[in-house]
Write a protein that holds these residues in place. Structure first.
Motif, short mmCIF file in Angstrom:
data_model
loop_
_atom_site.label_atom_id
_atom_site.label_comp_id
_atom_site.label_asym_id
_atom_site.label_seq_id
_atom_site.Cartn_x
_atom_site.Cartn_y
_atom_site.Cartn_z
N GLY A 39 2.89 -15.48 1.91
CA GLY A 39 1.86 -14.72 2.62
C GLY A 39 2.46 -13.68 3.55
N GLY A 40 3.51 -14.07 4.27
CA GLY A 40 4.18 -13.12 5.17
C GLY A 40 4.81 -11.96 4.43
N LEU A 41 5.48 -12.27 3.33
CA LEU A 41 6.08 -11.19 2.53
C LEU A 41 5.00 -10.33 1.88
N GLY A 42 3.87 -10.96 1.58
CA GLY A 42 2.75 -10.19 1.04
C GLY A 42 2.23 -9.17 2.04
N LEU A 43 2.22 -9.52 3.33
CA LEU A 43 1.81 -8.56 4.35
C LEU A 43 2.75 -7.36 4.38
N ILE A 44 4.03 -7.62 4.24
CA ILE A 44 5.01 -6.52 4.16
C ILE A 44 4.75 -5.69 2.90
N GLY A 45 4.44 -6.39 1.81
CA GLY A 45 4.15 -5.70 0.55
C GLY A 45 2.92 -4.82 0.65
N ILE A 46 1.90 -5.29 1.34
CA ILE A 46 0.69 -4.47 1.52
C ILE A 46 1.03 -3.20 2.29
N TRP A 47 1.79 -3.34 3.35
CA TRP A 47 2.21 -2.17 4.13
C TRP A 47 2.98 -1.19 3.25
N TYR A 48 3.88 -1.72 2.42
CA TYR A 48 4.72 -0.87 1.58
C TYR A 48 3.89 -0.14 0.51
N VAL A 49 3.06 -0.88 -0.23
CA VAL A 49 2.34 -0.24 -1.34
C VAL A 49 1.26 0.71 -0.84
N ARG A 50 0.69 0.45 0.35
CA ARG A 50 -0.27 1.41 0.90
C ARG A 50 0.43 2.72 1.25
N GLY A 51 1.63 2.63 1.82
CA GLY A 51 2.41 3.84 2.11
C GLY A 51 2.82 4.57 0.85
N ARG A 52 3.21 3.82 -0.16
CA ARG A 52 3.61 4.41 -1.44
C ARG A 52 2.42 5.11 -2.09
N ASP A 53 1.27 4.45 -2.08
CA ASP A 53 0.07 5.02 -2.68
C ASP A 53 -0.32 6.31 -1.95
N ALA A 54 -0.24 6.31 -0.64
CA ALA A 54 -0.57 7.52 0.14
C ALA A 54 0.41 8.64 -0.18
N ALA A 55 1.70 8.31 -0.31
CA ALA A 55 2.70 9.33 -0.63
C ALA A 55 2.46 9.91 -2.02
N LEU A 56 2.10 9.07 -2.98
CA LEU A 56 1.81 9.56 -4.33
C LEU A 56 0.59 10.49 -4.32
N LYS A 57 -0.43 10.14 -3.54
CA LYS A 57 -1.62 10.99 -3.46
C LYS A 57 -1.31 12.32 -2.78
N ARG A 58 -0.47 12.29 -1.73
CA ARG A 58 -0.07 13.54 -1.07
C ARG A 58 0.73 14.42 -2.03
N ALA A 59 1.62 13.82 -2.80
CA ALA A 59 2.43 14.59 -3.75
C ALA A 59 1.56 15.20 -4.84
N ALA A 60 0.56 14.43 -5.32
CA ALA A 60 -0.33 14.95 -6.34
C ALA A 60 -1.18 16.09 -5.79
N ALA A 61 -1.62 15.98 -4.54
CA ALA A 61 -2.41 17.04 -3.93
C ALA A 61 -1.56 18.30 -3.71
N ALA A 62 -0.28 18.12 -3.37
CA ALA A 62 0.60 19.26 -3.16
C ALA A 62 0.89 19.97 -4.48
N ASP A 63 0.96 19.21 -5.57
CA ASP A 63 1.19 19.82 -6.89
C ASP A 63 0.01 20.65 -7.35
#
Length: 85
Positions: free
Chosen positions: A59-83
């Motif tokens: 569960g604790g590592l999952g919380l870290i994973g949620i933080w990571y994948v939310r940041g990754r998802d936001a970065a992918l959306k920003r990159a797609a918008a910039a393209d």
């Protein structure tokens, strides 16, 4: 060994609902932890207390994973918008 004709390019990675998957897995780990707490004495008495702590760690590592994948998802959306701009 391998002939050059046998080598193939790696397929593109599959994208899916990664954030939802990680959140779901994290919830499952915490539910398993909470479900095992009332039986901690039995687990400890039989040498299986690590099961309880493994669920808490998941569960604790999952919380870290949620933080990571939310940041990754936001970065992918920003990159797609910039393209598209």
């Amino acid at each position: 060994m391998w002939k050059k004709s046998e080598l193939r390019e790696a397929p593109a990675p599959l994208e899916g609902p990664v954030v939802g998957t990680i959140i779901g897995g994290t919830i499952i780990w915490f539910v398993l932890f909470l479900a095992q707490l009332p039986f901690y004495g039995w687990f400890a008495g039989n040498g299986h207390a690590w099961w309880v702590w493994t669920c808490l760690a998941g569960g604790g590592l999952g919380l870290i994973g949620i933080w990571y994948v939310r940041g990754r998802d936001a970065a992918l959306k920003r990159a797609a918008a910039a393209d598209h701009s």
